[in-house]
Scaffold this motif. Structure first.
Motif, PDB file in Angstrom:
ATOM      1  N   GLU A 160       9.106   6.066  29.483  1.00  0.00           N
ATOM      2  CA  GLU A 160       9.263   5.189  28.330  1.00  0.00           C
ATOM      3  C   GLU A 160       7.933   4.455  28.191  1.00  0.00           C
ATOM      4  O   GLU A 160       7.426   3.891  29.162  1.00  0.00           O
ATOM      5  N   ILE A 161       7.359   4.504  27.010  1.00  0.00           N
ATOM      6  CA  ILE A 161       6.088   3.836  26.753  1.00  0.00           C
ATOM      7  C   ILE A 161       6.363   2.747  25.721  1.00  0.00           C
ATOM      8  O   ILE A 161       6.846   3.037  24.625  1.00  0.00           O
ATOM      9  N   THR A 162       6.084   1.510  26.079  1.00  0.00           N
ATOM     10  CA  THR A 162       6.270   0.417  25.129  1.00  0.00           C
ATOM     11  C   THR A 162       4.927  -0.215  24.845  1.00  0.00           C
ATOM     12  O   THR A 162       4.086  -0.353  25.742  1.00  0.00           O
ATOM     13  N   THR A 163       4.709  -0.558  23.615  1.00  0.00           N
ATOM     14  CA  THR A 163       3.486  -1.233  23.214  1.00  0.00           C
ATOM     15  C   THR A 163       3.866  -2.470  22.413  1.00  0.00           C
ATOM     16  O   THR A 163       4.763  -2.426  21.578  1.00  0.00           O
ATOM     17  N   LYS A 164       3.201  -3.564  22.734  1.00  0.00           N
ATOM     18  CA  LYS A 164       3.546  -4.844  22.123  1.00  0.00           C
ATOM     19  C   LYS A 164       2.276  -5.591  21.757  1.00  0.00           C
ATOM     20  O   LYS A 164       1.343  -5.676  22.557  1.00  0.00           O
ATOM     21  N   LEU A 165       2.246  -6.114  20.555  1.00  0.00           N
ATOM     22  CA  LEU A 165       1.143  -6.955  20.112  1.00  0.00           C
ATOM     23  C   LEU A 165       1.328  -8.308  20.783  1.00  0.00           C
ATOM     24  O   LEU A 165       2.349  -8.968  20.587  1.00  0.00           O
ATOM     25  N   ILE A 166       0.366  -8.728  21.616  1.00  0.00           N
ATOM     26  CA  ILE A 166       0.548  -9.980  22.355  1.00  0.00           C
ATOM     27  C   ILE A 166      -0.262 -11.140  21.796  1.00  0.00           C
ATOM     28  O   ILE A 166      -0.034 -12.274  22.184  1.00  0.00           O
ATOM     29  N   GLY A 167      -1.178 -10.866  20.874  1.00  0.00           N
ATOM     30  CA  GLY A 167      -1.919 -11.973  20.288  1.00  0.00           C
ATOM     31  C   GLY A 167      -2.938 -11.530  19.266  1.00  0.00           C
ATOM     32  O   GLY A 167      -3.433 -10.413  19.306  1.00  0.00           O
ATOM     33  N   ILE A 168      -3.222 -12.458  18.337  1.00  0.00           N
ATOM     34  CA  ILE A 168      -4.227 -12.221  17.300  1.00  0.00           C
ATOM     35  C   ILE A 168      -5.091 -13.471  17.212  1.00  0.00           C
ATOM     36  O   ILE A 168      -4.584 -14.589  17.146  1.00  0.00           O
ATOM     37  N   LYS A 169      -6.387 -13.273  17.227  1.00  0.00           N
ATOM     38  CA  LYS A 169      -7.340 -14.357  17.031  1.00  0.00           C
ATOM     39  C   LYS A 169      -8.386 -13.850  16.065  1.00  0.00           C
ATOM     40  O   LYS A 169      -9.286 -13.094  16.427  1.00  0.00           O
ATOM     41  N   GLY A 170      -8.217 -14.172  14.775  1.00  0.00           N
ATOM     42  CA  GLY A 170      -9.105 -13.651  13.745  1.00  0.00           C
ATOM     43  C   GLY A 170      -8.951 -12.151  13.632  1.00  0.00           C
ATOM     44  O   GLY A 170      -7.858 -11.640  13.416  1.00  0.00           O
ATOM     45  N   SER A 171     -10.053 -11.428  13.801  1.00  0.00           N
ATOM     46  CA  SER A 171     -10.025  -9.962  13.723  1.00  0.00           C
ATOM     47  C   SER A 171      -9.848  -9.315  15.093  1.00  0.00           C
ATOM     48  O   SER A 171      -9.942  -8.110  15.228  1.00  0.00           O
ATOM     49  N   TYR A 172      -9.604 -10.118  16.098  1.00  0.00           N
ATOM     50  CA  TYR A 172      -9.449  -9.650  17.474  1.00  0.00           C
ATOM     51  C   TYR A 172      -7.960  -9.630  17.819  1.00  0.00           C
ATOM     52  O   TYR A 172      -7.257 -10.605  17.591  1.00  0.00           O
ATOM     53  N   LYS A 173      -7.479  -8.510  18.338  1.00  0.00           N
ATOM     54  CA  LYS A 173      -6.055  -8.364  18.639  1.00  0.00           C
ATOM     55  C   LYS A 173      -5.877  -7.883  20.076  1.00  0.00           C
ATOM     56  O   LYS A 173      -6.636  -7.061  20.551  1.00  0.00           O
ATOM     57  N   GLY A 174      -4.840  -8.398  20.732  1.00  0.00           N
ATOM     58  CA  GLY A 174      -4.536  -8.004  22.100  1.00  0.00           C
ATOM     59  C   GLY A 174      -3.209  -7.267  22.161  1.00  0.00           C
ATOM     60  O   GLY A 174      -2.241  -7.648  21.498  1.00  0.00           O
ATOM     61  N   ILE A 175      -3.163  -6.205  22.941  1.00  0.00           N
ATOM     62  CA  ILE A 175      -1.979  -5.353  23.029  1.00  0.00           C
ATOM     63  C   ILE A 175      -1.641  -5.120  24.493  1.00  0.00           C
ATOM     64  O   ILE A 175      -2.535  -4.980  25.325  1.00  0.00           O
ATOM     65  N   LEU A 176      -0.361  -5.043  24.786  1.00  0.00           N
ATOM     66  CA  LEU A 176       0.124  -4.702  26.118  1.00  0.00           C
ATOM     67  C   LEU A 176       0.857  -3.371  26.027  1.00  0.00           C
ATOM     68  O   LEU A 176       1.708  -3.189  25.151  1.00  0.00           O
ATOM     69  N   VAL A 177       0.539  -2.435  26.914  1.00  0.00           N
ATOM     70  CA  VAL A 177       1.192  -1.128  26.947  1.00  0.00           C
ATOM     71  C   VAL A 177       1.753  -0.931  28.359  1.00  0.00           C
ATOM     72  O   VAL A 177       1.035  -1.109  29.340  1.00  0.00           O
ATOM     73  N   ARG A 231       7.498  10.916  21.481  1.00  0.00           N
ATOM     74  CA  ARG A 231       8.490  10.668  20.421  1.00  0.00           C
ATOM     75  C   ARG A 231       8.718   9.176  20.230  1.00  0.00           C
ATOM     76  O   ARG A 231       8.859   8.430  21.194  1.00  0.00           O
ATOM     77  N   LEU A 232       8.794   8.758  18.984  1.00  0.00           N
ATOM     78  CA  LEU A 232       9.105   7.374  18.647  1.00  0.00           C
ATOM     79  C   LEU A 232      10.584   7.120  18.908  1.00  0.00           C
ATOM     80  O   LEU A 232      11.438   7.895  18.493  1.00  0.00           O
ATOM     81  N   GLU A 233      10.906   6.031  19.623  1.00  0.00           N
ATOM     82  CA  GLU A 233      12.302   5.684  19.890  1.00  0.00           C
ATOM     83  C   GLU A 233      12.738   4.425  19.169  1.00  0.00           C
ATOM     84  O   GLU A 233      13.855   4.330  18.693  1.00  0.00           O
ATOM     85  N   ASN A 234      11.877   3.413  19.133  1.00  0.00           N
ATOM     86  CA  ASN A 234      12.255   2.135  18.549  1.00  0.00           C
ATOM     87  C   ASN A 234      11.035   1.525  17.878  1.00  0.00           C
ATOM     88  O   ASN A 234       9.950   1.521  18.447  1.00  0.00           O
ATOM     89  N   PHE A 235      11.223   1.016  16.679  1.00  0.00           N
ATOM     90  CA  PHE A 235      10.123   0.378  15.977  1.00  0.00           C
ATOM     91  C   PHE A 235      10.585  -0.965  15.439  1.00  0.00           C
ATOM     92  O   PHE A 235      11.595  -1.061  14.753  1.00  0.00           O
ATOM     93  N   GLN A 236       9.840  -1.989  15.783  1.00  0.00           N
ATOM     94  CA  GLN A 236      10.007  -3.325  15.219  1.00  0.00           C
ATOM     95  C   GLN A 236       8.607  -3.845  14.972  1.00  0.00           C
ATOM     96  O   GLN A 236       7.676  -3.460  15.691  1.00  0.00           O
ATOM     97  N   PRO A 237       8.409  -4.723  14.004  1.00  0.00           N
ATOM     98  CA  PRO A 237       7.057  -5.260  13.800  1.00  0.00           C
ATOM     99  C   PRO A 237       6.533  -5.906  15.084  1.00  0.00           C
ATOM    100  O   PRO A 237       7.184  -6.746  15.679  1.00  0.00           O
ATOM    101  N   GLY A 238       5.380  -5.446  15.538  1.00  0.00           N
ATOM    102  CA  GLY A 238       4.759  -5.980  16.744  1.00  0.00           C
ATOM    103  C   GLY A 238       5.249  -5.360  18.044  1.00  0.00           C
ATOM    104  O   GLY A 238       4.798  -5.732  19.116  1.00  0.00           O
ATOM    105  N   PHE A 239       6.202  -4.409  17.973  1.00  0.00           N
ATOM    106  CA  PHE A 239       6.728  -3.774  19.186  1.00  0.00           C
ATOM    107  C   PHE A 239       7.159  -2.353  18.853  1.00  0.00           C
ATOM    108  O   PHE A 239       7.900  -2.132  17.907  1.00  0.00           O
ATOM    109  N   ILE A 240       6.701  -1.383  19.642  1.00  0.00           N
ATOM    110  CA  ILE A 240       7.093   0.014  19.443  1.00  0.00           C
ATOM    111  C   ILE A 240       7.421   0.604  20.807  1.00  0.00           C
ATOM    112  O   ILE A 240       6.757   0.327  21.802  1.00  0.00           O
ATOM    113  N   SER A 241       8.454   1.436  20.842  1.00  0.00           N
ATOM    114  CA  SER A 241       8.856   2.112  22.074  1.00  0.00           C
ATOM    115  C   SER A 241       8.836   3.623  21.836  1.00  0.00           C
ATOM    116  O   SER A 241       9.299   4.095  20.799  1.00  0.00           O
ATOM    117  N   TYR A 242       8.293   4.359  22.799  1.00  0.00           N
ATOM    118  CA  TYR A 242       8.175   5.812  22.726  1.00  0.00           C
ATOM    119  C   TYR A 242       8.799   6.444  23.968  1.00  0.00           C
ATOM    120  O   TYR A 242       8.955   5.791  24.996  1.00  0.00           O
TER     121      TYR A 242
END
Length: 160
Positions: free
Chosen positions: A117-134, A45-56
């Motif tokens: 609680e599962i949180t996912t966060k966009l930690i960086g973008i370099k061109g078309s390459y993106k890094g995520i932390l879960v 279930r989705l709990e919190n949504f912000q651009p670049g950060f989501i909590s489930y």
């Protein structure tokens, strides 16, 4: 005495029975997910949504536990892959990202019916390459179950 490879790879009767009891609904014609994706992420279930950060929020179901009653490591890997990528998709029709690299640190275990609680966060973008932390965390104790770093790549859009 140690088990031979053949003995180690044999499927126990209780595991075989467990698989035969699974109910697998027929896929919907419009579904674009595989059986395994739906099997692993159903109930999150989705709990919190912000651009670049989501909590489930997620309660560990019996279908994702191993024979010891712990959340299976393969289920954790699928959650890191699928839920991690969700932070990139805000609009339908965006180009698809593919996993390039994923590393997971398994720090503790989650038991059947534990609330995570599962949180996912966009930690960086370099061109078309993106890094995520879960991060998967036990909601009642605050203990971190696993931490995954996930890298994704998408072909750049055409400039024509």
């Amino acid at each position: 005495m140690e088990k031979s490879t053949r003995e180690y790879l044999e499927v126990a009767q209780q595991d075989s029975d467990r698989v035969t009891r699974l109910t697998i609904p027929p896929p919907l014609p419009e579904a674009v997910h595989s059986f395994y994706e739906l099997f692993a992420i159903k109930g999150i279930r989705l709990e919190n949504f912000q651009p670049g950060f989501i909590s489930y929020c997620f309660i560990v179901p019996p279908r994702l536990t191993d024979r010891n009653g712990n959340l299976a490591v393969g289920a954790v890997a699928t959650i890191v892959d699928k839920i991690g990528a969700s932070v990139l998709y805000r609009k339908v029709g965006r180009r698809m990202h593919v996993s390039v690299d994923m590393s997971i640190s398994y720090l503790s275990t989650a038991k059947l019916n534990d609330e995570l609680e599962i949180t996912t966060k966009l930690i960086g973008i370099k061109g078309s390459y993106k890094g995520i932390l879960v991060v998967l965390k036990n909601k009642s104790t605050g203990e971190i179950i696993a931490e995954g770093r996930h890298s994704l790549f998408a072909l750049p859009s055409s400039k024509i």
